[in-house]
Design an enzyme around this catalytic site. Structure first.
Site, mmCIF file in Angstrom:
data_model
loop_
_atom_site.group_PDB
_atom_site.id
_atom_site.type_symbol
_atom_site.label_atom_id
_atom_site.label_comp_id
_atom_site.label_asym_id
_atom_site.label_seq_id
_atom_site.Cartn_x
_atom_site.Cartn_y
_atom_site.Cartn_z
ATOM 1 N N ASP A 43 1.146 -1.108 0.086
ATOM 2 C CA ASP A 43 -0.505 0.210 -0.309
ATOM 3 C C ASP A 43 0.850 1.274 0.170
ATOM 4 O O ASP A 43 1.597 1.548 1.114
ATOM 5 C CB ASP A 43 -0.910 0.526 1.112
ATOM 6 C CG ASP A 43 -1.806 1.522 1.212
ATOM 7 O OD1 ASP A 43 -3.045 0.726 0.360
ATOM 8 O OD2 ASP A 43 -1.473 2.174 2.027
ATOM 9 N N TYR A 48 3.273 10.364 0.821
ATOM 10 C CA TYR A 48 4.131 9.149 1.711
ATOM 11 C C TYR A 48 5.603 9.729 1.365
ATOM 12 O O TYR A 48 6.951 9.878 1.926
ATOM 13 C CB TYR A 48 4.207 8.017 1.535
ATOM 14 C CG TYR A 48 2.821 7.700 2.076
ATOM 15 C CD1 TYR A 48 1.667 8.498 2.870
ATOM 16 C CD2 TYR A 48 2.210 5.459 1.946
ATOM 17 C CE1 TYR A 48 0.482 7.560 2.593
ATOM 18 C CE2 TYR A 48 0.895 5.461 2.310
ATOM 19 C CZ TYR A 48 0.162 6.561 3.227
ATOM 20 O OH TYR A 48 -1.743 6.183 3.045
ATOM 21 N N LYS A 77 -2.422 6.714 -4.305
ATOM 22 C CA LYS A 77 -3.636 7.365 -3.333
ATOM 23 C C LYS A 77 -2.911 8.853 -4.133
ATOM 24 O O LYS A 77 -1.654 9.429 -3.829
ATOM 25 C CB LYS A 77 -4.098 7.661 -2.791
ATOM 26 C CG LYS A 77 -3.764 6.551 -1.648
ATOM 27 C CD LYS A 77 -3.732 5.882 -0.279
ATOM 28 C CE LYS A 77 -3.888 4.593 0.051
ATOM 29 N NZ LYS A 77 -2.141 4.691 0.878
ATOM 30 N N HIS A 110 -7.532 9.909 -2.021
ATOM 31 C CA HIS A 110 -6.807 9.825 -0.351
ATOM 32 C C HIS A 110 -7.446 10.522 0.091
ATOM 33 O O HIS A 110 -7.608 9.936 1.470
ATOM 34 C CB HIS A 110 -5.301 10.526 -0.855
ATOM 35 C CG HIS A 110 -4.205 9.808 0.705
ATOM 36 N ND1 HIS A 110 -3.586 10.189 0.474
ATOM 37 C CD2 HIS A 110 -4.788 9.683 1.606
ATOM 38 C CE1 HIS A 110 -2.207 9.013 1.694
ATOM 39 N NE2 HIS A 110 -3.694 9.151 2.781
#
Ligand code: A2P
Length: 316
Positions: A43, A48, A77, A110
């Site tokens: 994931d 990130y 996302k 997201h």
């Protein structure tokens, strides 16, 4: 490994490796360690800040471990700065370049919140947001669908959507989201949201299943309850000769949610994957049910505006 089926029959492994908070310099080895012990579901997300390293690790591991792309399930996302319909495809293509992939298995919106495209990751004031008139979720969704039709994504879904927001989107489209990824753990069990998703054929992924205690300080409260130190979780772990982390992961799978524990520690990466080997009985499930206190580790406040534009993001 337990799997869950999408509407077209494709499947997703119940346990995936989470990569939120996995620092650059560590995330690549974590992905390699995970693929080596048998994970096939990873994931990711653009925000990130580590997709390039994940991509390099995926490419290397596929070669070393002789893993075919089709065996992998990779999620990413769309970040909040890219909600305008013309910004979706470029954002997706950047993620594909970073992950060194031709397609994603799953792409999620997201958050149900749009930021101005020119801001740096997080807004400083209400002026840094785009209203739902400027960037309607429906248009973002149509752009996701368009990318799916181009073959760049196999499945599309959302993250952090309440039942109310899902139902709003469902009235506007014939193509319901295939996944909703939300915070879920024994302190935040969200039974109603899970039932709503089930009734509408939407799979659910549990994020922060272990309580995400490695969140940055500004995202933490001082008096947070600890899941991994919870007495009930620990006594169930002892009973099964397992660890608290394994109990939390297995609990998520037992209630038919997909779960994405994050770790960059090779021992814990393997331990988490092995949670599929333990079995929880009805008494364990009943005891854990009592732990629900509607407690969010991620209260969504960082996403909300002071004014009315984006208030009460989880509709509670
Ligand atoms: P680490 O990466 O050092 O293993 P979440 O998945 O809820 O976001 O939680 C991630 C946090 O839980 C990280 O701090 C991670 O640390 C830690 N963690 C991951 N697996 C386990 C485990 N099996 N037992 C205890 N802590 C764990």
């Amino acid at each position: 490994m337990k799997k869950f089926a999408f509407r077209n029959g494709d499947s997703i492994d119940a346990i995936g490796l989470g990569t939120w908070k996995s620092d650059p310099g560590e995330v690549g080895s974590a992905v390699k360690a995970a693929l080596k012990v048998g994970y096939r579901h990873i994931d990711c997300a653009a925000i990130y800040g580590n997709e390039k390293e994940v991509g390099a690790a995926l490419t290397e591991s596929m070669k070393t471990n002789n893993i075919d792309r089709k065996e992998l399930f990779i999620t990413s996302k769309l970040w909040n700065t890219n909600h305008r319909k013309e910004d979706v495809l470029p954002a997706l293509k950047q993620t594909l370049r970073d992950l060194q992939l031709e397609y994603l298995d799953l792409y999620l919106i997201h958050w149900p919140v749009a930021f101005r495209p020119d801001i740096d990751d997080f807004p400083q004031s209400d002026d840094d947001y785009l209203s739902l008139e400027d960037a309607p979720i429906f248009e973002t969704w149509e752009a996701m669908l368009n990318a799916k039709n181009q073959g760049l994504i196999k499945h599309i879904g959302v993250s952090n959507f309440s039942a109310k927001k899902l139902s709003g989107l469902l009235t506007e489209t014939d193509h319901a989201p295939e996944m909703n990824q939300v915070e879920l753990h024994p302190y935040l069990q969200q039974d109603d949201l899970i039932s709503y998703c089930k009734d509408n054929n939407i799979l659910v992924t549990a994020y922060s299943p272990l309580g995400s205690s490695d969140r940055p300080k500004n995202m933490k409260k001082e008096d947070e309850p600890s899941l991994l130190e919870n007495e009930v979780i620990n006594s169930i772990a002892q009973k099964h000769d397992a660890t608290p982390g394994q109990v939390l992961i297995k609990w998520a799978v037992e209630r038919d949610t997909i779960v994405i524990p994050k770790s960059t520690n090779p021992g814990r990466i393997e331990e988490n994957f092995k949670s599929r080997e333990i079995s929880l009985d009805q008494e364990d499930m009943n005891r854990i049910r009592q732990l629900d206190m509607h407690y969010r580790y991620l209260d969504g406040k960082a996403m909300e505006t002071d004014g009315d534009m984006y208030k009460n993001i989880f509709d509670e």
